[in-house]
Write an enzyme that holds these catalytic residues in place. Sequence first.
Site, mmCIF file in Angstrom:
data_model
loop_
_atom_site.group_PDB
_atom_site.id
_atom_site.type_symbol
_atom_site.label_atom_id
_atom_site.label_comp_id
_atom_site.label_asym_id
_atom_site.label_seq_id
_atom_site.Cartn_x
_atom_site.Cartn_y
_atom_site.Cartn_z
ATOM 1 N N ASP A 166 0.851 -1.185 0.000
ATOM 2 C CA ASP A 166 0.000 0.000 0.000
ATOM 3 C C ASP A 166 0.887 1.235 0.000
ATOM 4 O O ASP A 166 0.965 1.958 0.983
ATOM 5 C CB ASP A 166 -0.936 -0.018 1.221
ATOM 6 N N PHE A 167 1.579 1.434 -1.120
ATOM 7 C CA PHE A 167 2.448 2.612 -1.221
ATOM 8 C C PHE A 167 1.643 3.789 -1.751
ATOM 9 O O PHE A 167 0.871 3.655 -2.688
ATOM 10 C CB PHE A 167 3.652 2.302 -2.117
ATOM 11 N N GLU A 168 1.829 4.927 -1.097
ATOM 12 C CA GLU A 168 1.033 6.101 -1.449
ATOM 13 C C GLU A 168 1.922 7.225 -1.987
ATOM 14 O O GLU A 168 1.435 8.307 -2.276
ATOM 15 C CB GLU A 168 0.244 6.592 -0.224
ATOM 16 N N SER A 169 3.220 6.984 -2.069
ATOM 17 C CA SER A 169 4.134 7.976 -2.629
ATOM 18 C C SER A 169 5.137 7.235 -3.518
ATOM 19 O O SER A 169 5.257 6.016 -3.436
ATOM 20 C CB SER A 169 4.862 8.721 -1.503
ATOM 21 N N GLN A 200 -4.228 3.396 -5.907
ATOM 22 C CA GLN A 200 -5.354 4.313 -6.007
ATOM 23 C C GLN A 200 -5.926 4.196 -7.417
ATOM 24 O O GLN A 200 -5.258 3.701 -8.331
ATOM 25 C CB GLN A 200 -4.883 5.727 -5.673
#
Length: 400
Positions: A166-169, A200
């Site tokens: 769950d990488f968001e960057s 996302q």
Amino acid sequence: MISSSLTLASFAGVLALAPTALAGFSASSSSNVAVYWGQNSYGQASSQTRLSTYCSNSELNIIPLAFLNGIKTPITNFANAGDNCTLYAGTQLLDCPQIEEDIKTCQSQGKTIMLSVGGATYTEGGFSDSTSASAAADNIWGLFGPNTAYANRPFGSAVIDGFDFDFESTTSNMVPFATELRSLMDADTSKQYFLSAAPQCPYPDAADNDMLNGAVAFDFIMVQFYNNYCGIQSYTAGSATQNNFNFATWDTWAKQTSKNTAVKVLLGVPANTGAAGTGYEPISTLTPVIQYCKQFSSFGGVMMWDMSQLYENPGFLDGVYAALITGGSGGGGTTTTAPGTTTTAPGTTLTTSTKTTTAAPGTTGVAQWGQCGGTGYTGSTVCQAPYTCVMGSVWWSSCQ
Ligand SMILES: *[C@@H]1O[C@H](CO)[C@@H](O)[C@H](O)[C@H]1NC(C)=O
């Protein structure tokens, strides 16, 4: 996993006796239900309780534990559940005997327990080169995989069922990290491990695309259809083609770009009004979205963020589950479960027949989405027209 030495007859017998069947993530199912646990997003002291609290719920079958939010320097964070852990000296790793016990309990109840890596507070940005990425994967495998003699294991002798990204960057060298983890998982034939990601919805996903772009084989992905223009709030009811809601794009990704073309795509939704900035939809408007998604062969079920929000939103899980296992849209009376047949759905086996009682037009009865049946229920089993009573689980039937 269920022993293949069981005959079909004895297998059926086991299921008939067991209130919860052994059913974790299934690559052949379009009704998987994944709910993140660990971050207590609802934020009340009482809104996240120990993991095992949730594992008897037959309407969910995958629980990603959130989060391992440092990798090079491994860091575990489970919000208030961390209060029941101690810190391993000289590390940022929690020693959590209660989660250890609960992972085993949950697995014995058929749940797939993933460790989610990343989260919004992950700041390492990946790895400087593939060698350090691969070495980090070996260390993470030691900490959470099958070598229970490894030092400083947060879950002790419990072995997780896989990893979720769950990488968001943006990150560097995640492909060698994921590739090494995948090969370690595949080399251990003692049980089946899974790899998932939570991109996302804008395609391609900024943080995970180097892995999703054909480089790494994922078993399933849980696309966050919230906080973005492409989320479920953009779904246009009754329209075959969608402008902004982009499940179709992810279905195309699954079939044409993914390394594993049998990958399942789960519809990720907020589990309560405050669980995300945008994208929360109540069951009445979420149900048509789920029905729309079922036309795509990659559709694998629903993911929710997160457990604490879900349990503060009574009826939401029941509604999602009902939408997944019934063929008709909300208001329709059809169901995939013919009377007397057995349906295998997330975490459970339905062994009783579906009730389809409909009130005559004009009479009163239970309103749409209200309870109309289930073990221990003593109220009315008659639904207001035009709704019919549809079985969601042995515990819950509702008017749809
Ligand atoms: C912490 O432990 C207590 C006592 O077993 C338990 O009731 C509670 O649910 C745990 N809290 C969390 C957040 O896991």
